[in-house]
Scaffold this motif. Structure first.
Motif, mmCIF file in Angstrom:
data_model
loop_
_atom_site.group_PDB
_atom_site.id
_atom_site.type_symbol
_atom_site.label_atom_id
_atom_site.label_comp_id
_atom_site.label_asym_id
_atom_site.label_seq_id
_atom_site.Cartn_x
_atom_site.Cartn_y
_atom_site.Cartn_z
ATOM 1 N N VAL A 57 -20.805 -16.862 -51.002
ATOM 2 C CA VAL A 57 -20.818 -16.261 -52.333
ATOM 3 C C VAL A 57 -22.248 -15.964 -52.754
ATOM 4 O O VAL A 57 -23.195 -16.601 -52.299
ATOM 5 N N VAL B 227 -18.987 -19.074 -60.961
ATOM 6 C CA VAL B 227 -18.002 -18.815 -59.913
ATOM 7 C C VAL B 227 -17.978 -17.315 -59.626
ATOM 8 O O VAL B 227 -17.867 -16.507 -60.551
ATOM 9 N N GLU B 228 -18.070 -16.958 -58.355
ATOM 10 C CA GLU B 228 -18.022 -15.549 -57.986
ATOM 11 C C GLU B 228 -16.579 -15.047 -57.976
ATOM 12 O O GLU B 228 -15.689 -15.687 -57.430
ATOM 13 N N ASP C 208 -14.314 -17.345 -55.694
ATOM 14 C CA ASP C 208 -15.145 -18.341 -55.004
ATOM 15 C C ASP C 208 -15.134 -18.149 -53.489
ATOM 16 O O ASP C 208 -15.238 -19.114 -52.738
ATOM 17 N N ALA D 252 -12.384 -23.943 -58.836
ATOM 18 C CA ALA D 252 -13.618 -23.681 -58.095
ATOM 19 C C ALA D 252 -14.822 -24.291 -58.798
ATOM 20 O O ALA D 252 -15.743 -24.802 -58.142
ATOM 21 N N LYS E 92 -18.667 -27.098 -57.946
ATOM 22 C CA LYS E 92 -20.037 -26.616 -58.054
ATOM 23 C C LYS E 92 -21.018 -27.764 -58.313
ATOM 24 O O LYS E 92 -20.674 -28.713 -58.977
#
Length: 220
Positions: free
Chosen positions: A40, A47-48, A179, A216, A220
């Motif tokens: 990512v 969060v992508e 994510d 997600a 992290k």
């Protein structure tokens, strides 16, 4: 393709039905998890989210209002990237247009205009010549547009789209990847939960995406 199937289903549904989103969306039911998660670009706690789409896709056009509202609601929790699927091959004109607008810094202004031109004004922007003509008539400077269109950066990204499609195992649009590993589509959500109605499908898809972003974020 999945995009066409979802568009045809949505076109026949004029009434919404109530939907109660699963509290915990199920892998293989509401979404899929990639066997090989992709790197990512999002940094830190964000969060992508990637939207794989195509300008000519009716379902993508229907998803736009929901997705834009969802992105605003998520705020700083996410980073959105869009990838235009190269349906016409490595030189796909629509994908070329998207990357050119992105390179020019004109994507925010012209992204909705492209959808409107195709789905409301019924313009066929499926060839290089048609797209260049539309871009100039829509107010873009032709010299600057062609400079970006033919630039090394844009043509390189255009050639790499097929590799990105394969890496994420995306075969239809619209498809959302969260994510780098959770793959969601309105068609799958509607089918899994027996949802009828465009509005209910969009609501359900947004709820599944909410849950996956939250999941997600915990890692992290």
């Amino acid at each position: 393709m999945r995009s066409l199937r979802f568009a045809l289903i949505a076109a026949t549904m004029v009434a919404s039905t109530a939907f109660a989103s699963p509290a915990d969306p199920k892998n293989g039911v509401d979404y899929q998890t990639l066997s090989a998660p992709q790197p990512v670009q999002a940094k830190g706690k964000k969060v992508e989210v990637i939207e794989f789409f195509a300008y000519h896709c009716p379902a993508c056009n229907m998803v736009e209002p929901m997705l834009n509202g969802w992105v605003k609601k998520q705020g700083d929790n996410i980073v959105l990237r869009r990838i235009h699927l190269p349906f016409q091959g490595p030189n796909d004109p629509e994908a070329h247009l998207f990357l050119t607008l992105e390179a020019m810094g004109k994507l925010e202004e012209f992204h909705p205009k492209v959808f409107r031109a195709i789905h409301i004004e019924r313009k066929r922007l499926m060839t290089d010549d048609a797209i260049i003509d539309w871009a100039v008539k829509s107010g873009l400077d032709k010299a600057k547009f062609m400079e970006a269109w033919n630039s090394f950066g844009v043509t390189t990204k255009l050639r790499r789209l097929g590799q990105q499609q394969a890496a994420y195992k995306v075969s239809g649009t619209p498809t959302i990847v969260i994510d780098g590993k959770y793959v969601v589509s309105p068609g799958q959500v509607a089918e899994a939960n027996k949802i009828q109605g465009v509005e209910a499908t969009m609501q359900a898809t947004a709820q599944v995406m909410d849950a996956l972003v939250a999941r997600a974020a915990k890692t992290k």
